[in-house]
Structures are given as structure tokens and as C-alpha cells.
Design an enzyme around this catalytic site. Sequence first.
Site, PDB file in Angstrom:
ATOM      1  N   HIS A 169      13.545  18.678 -41.566  1.00  0.00           N
ATOM      2  CA  HIS A 169      14.984  18.892 -41.343  1.00  0.00           C
ATOM      3  C   HIS A 169      15.487  20.055 -42.222  1.00  0.00           C
ATOM      4  O   HIS A 169      16.281  19.849 -43.152  1.00  0.00           O
ATOM      5  CB  HIS A 169      15.720  17.585 -41.681  1.00  0.00           C
ATOM      6  N   GLU A 277      15.149  23.000 -37.191  1.00  0.00           N
ATOM      7  CA  GLU A 277      14.290  21.880 -37.594  1.00  0.00           C
ATOM      8  C   GLU A 277      13.101  21.744 -36.644  1.00  0.00           C
ATOM      9  O   GLU A 277      13.266  21.411 -35.478  1.00  0.00           O
ATOM     10  CB  GLU A 277      15.110  20.592 -37.598  1.00  0.00           C
TER      11      GLU A 277
HETATM   12  O1  TA6 Z   1      19.880  17.571 -37.379  1.00  0.00           O
HETATM   13  C1  TA6 Z   1      20.198  16.801 -36.307  1.00  0.00           C
HETATM   14  C2  TA6 Z   1      20.842  15.495 -36.730  1.00  0.00           C
HETATM   15  O2  TA6 Z   1      20.218  14.440 -36.054  1.00  0.00           O
HETATM   16  C3  TA6 Z   1      22.349  15.538 -36.434  1.00  0.00           C
HETATM   17  O3  TA6 Z   1      22.652  14.747 -35.310  1.00  0.00           O
HETATM   18  C4  TA6 Z   1      22.977  15.013 -37.726  1.00  0.00           C
HETATM   19  O4  TA6 Z   1      23.081  13.610 -37.665  1.00  0.00           O
HETATM   20  C5  TA6 Z   1      21.971  15.488 -38.754  1.00  0.00           C
HETATM   21  O5  TA6 Z   1      20.708  15.226 -38.151  1.00  0.00           O
HETATM   22  C6  TA6 Z   1      22.142  14.890 -40.123  1.00  0.00           C
HETATM   23  O6  TA6 Z   1      21.737  13.549 -40.147  1.00  0.00           O
HETATM   24  P1  TA6 Z   1      21.886  12.742 -41.556  1.00  0.00           P
HETATM   25  O7  TA6 Z   1      21.325  11.384 -41.294  1.00  0.00           O
HETATM   26  O8  TA6 Z   1      21.071  13.522 -42.570  1.00  0.00           O
HETATM   27  O9  TA6 Z   1      23.346  12.783 -41.905  1.00  0.00           O
END
Ligand code: TA6
Length: 303
Positions: A169, A277
Amino acid sequence: PQPTVSIKDHTIEASLPTGQSVTVQLYGATVTSWKSNGQEQLFLSEKAHLDGSKPIRGGIPLVFPVFGAPPKNHATSALPQHGFARNSHWEFLGKSSSESMERDHGQGDLAVKLDFGLSHTMLSKEFRKTWPYEFGLVYSVTLTKDALETTLQVRNEGKQNFDFQVLMHTYLNVEDISNIRIKGLESKTYVDKTRNATSHTEASPALSITQETDRVYQDLDPTVPVVVASAADDKPVFSITREAFNDVVVWNPWIEKAKGMADFGPDEAYKNMICVEAGSVSTWQTLEAGDSWEGGQSVKSRI
Ligand code: TA6
């Protein structure tokens, strides 16, 4: 001169004689800093929790065994969003430095690799109960002069097959979100999570980010770089290639969502980051008992 690696309580730092450095928190095996030419390449929220109280908002959180909100009636259903890897305590397995001969000068091109491990025996009771498979993860972070590579090896050490998803991520640091374009996505199918997870085809050869963006691009050729390019001179700022990762998520929370995250700060920082990501998230990988699987990314920085 050799790379240096220093271990401070829960943080590992490595640096190359050519000036690049990387910092990894044992919590989540989360890369929280990658510097080259003295400049920070990753975005880390000023309000990120670094005490293990919640996943780190920024750097490169590791998503495993499920991406996003877990599905219902599935082995991962009771896990938190993005699984347990990013909020578990990993162990540092060690470092290795290598010298790959450079074509022209014949001088060694140094690289330092840091290995981190997480196995089912190290999981919290709660996570082990909710996802009762015997597994071993080895996460390698490799720093070279112009790139940062992160690779995850997943081993099934039990007697039952298990399904997993995995994603890096990555929060990239950008000077101004309006001055970058994302290239390499044209004609690819994506699921748009800001439009009820409907499916679309990318028409733009150079995607600009002008609103909340949350897209899962699928079935990309992992060897074709996804490039974060400068809108001014079209030159690459970041270039991401992958191994065994056919999906790429593009996310920017934009104004409202940035304000809505308590650990995202300052609020305007959505202008200074873009998440690109790499992962395998649009289907489930099935790992048979005794088998192992490996996937990863290489992020090159021009800066
Ligand atoms: O990066 C995509 C994602 O799934 C978004 O939908 C958003 O939720 C992000 O990840 C961050 O997720 P988190 O659980 O770290 O707040």
C-alpha cells in the site's frame, strides 16, 4: 565502503554509501522512509501512529491476507480491513548486501536487503483464531542506488490450502498532486470504488487526479511500468514494475476523506501524496499445503 544497517528498538535503518536510506518499523514491517538525494520519496502522515496502536498511515503498509473490507462467509471475514500483516509485530531476520557489477564502470553497484519474518506462531491469539492457518511470511526490502524493492514470500506450512490477497500500500510523496499524471493504465479495466465498485475502462494515457480517486486496475502486464510522471515535462518521477502482481490500486482520499481520517495530517496533505499500490487483489491466490508463492514491486525514483 559497505552499506550500514542500524537496529534501534523497533526500527531498522539501512543506508548506502551513495546516500540512499530506508527505515522500516518492525510493527507491520512498515517502510516509513525511503530517501534518495536527501529527499523523502514516501508520504508519511504527521499524525501517523508509530506506537503500534493502529496501522501506520503512510510509507508502505503491507496488506495480507485480504485487501479492503473482508468478504462475508469467507475465512478472512473476521479480520480487520487489509488483514493483519500491517498491524502485527514482525521480527528482523537479517541483512545482506550485494554488489552487482555495473556494465560501464565495472564498479560494484551496491544493494542492501533487509529481511523480516512473520509466522502464525507470532500472531495475536485473536488473529490466529480468526484466520487459523499455519503460514510463514518473509518480507524483503532491498535498497539500491535508484530503486526500492519490496517482495513478499508466502509459505503454507499447514495441511490445509488457504486463499490470500496481497498488496503493497505504497504512499508516494509528490510535490503537488495537480502536477503529476499517472501513465501505463490506458485501456485497462478498473473497478471504481467511488462509483459503487462499477467496472470501467481507462481511456486516458495520462490520468490526472482531480477528485477522490479509489480504483483497482486489473490484469496489468507486471513488466510494463506504471509511471507517476511530471505534468510539466512528462518525465517519470516514479516508475513501478512488478513481479506476479497483476493489479494496481490508485488512491487519493481528496479533501473530505482526508479531513475524515484522524491519523491523516495535515488535512491538505492529500495534495502531497498519491497511493500507487501493486498487488494481487482482484482474485484470490490459493496456496496449497506446503507450497510457497512470491510477489513484489520495484519502485524507481528519478528524483
Ligand atoms: O488504497 C485503497 C483503500 O482500500 C481505500 O479504499 C482506503 O480505504 C485506503 O485503502 C486506506 O485504507 P485504511 O484501512 O488504511 O484506512
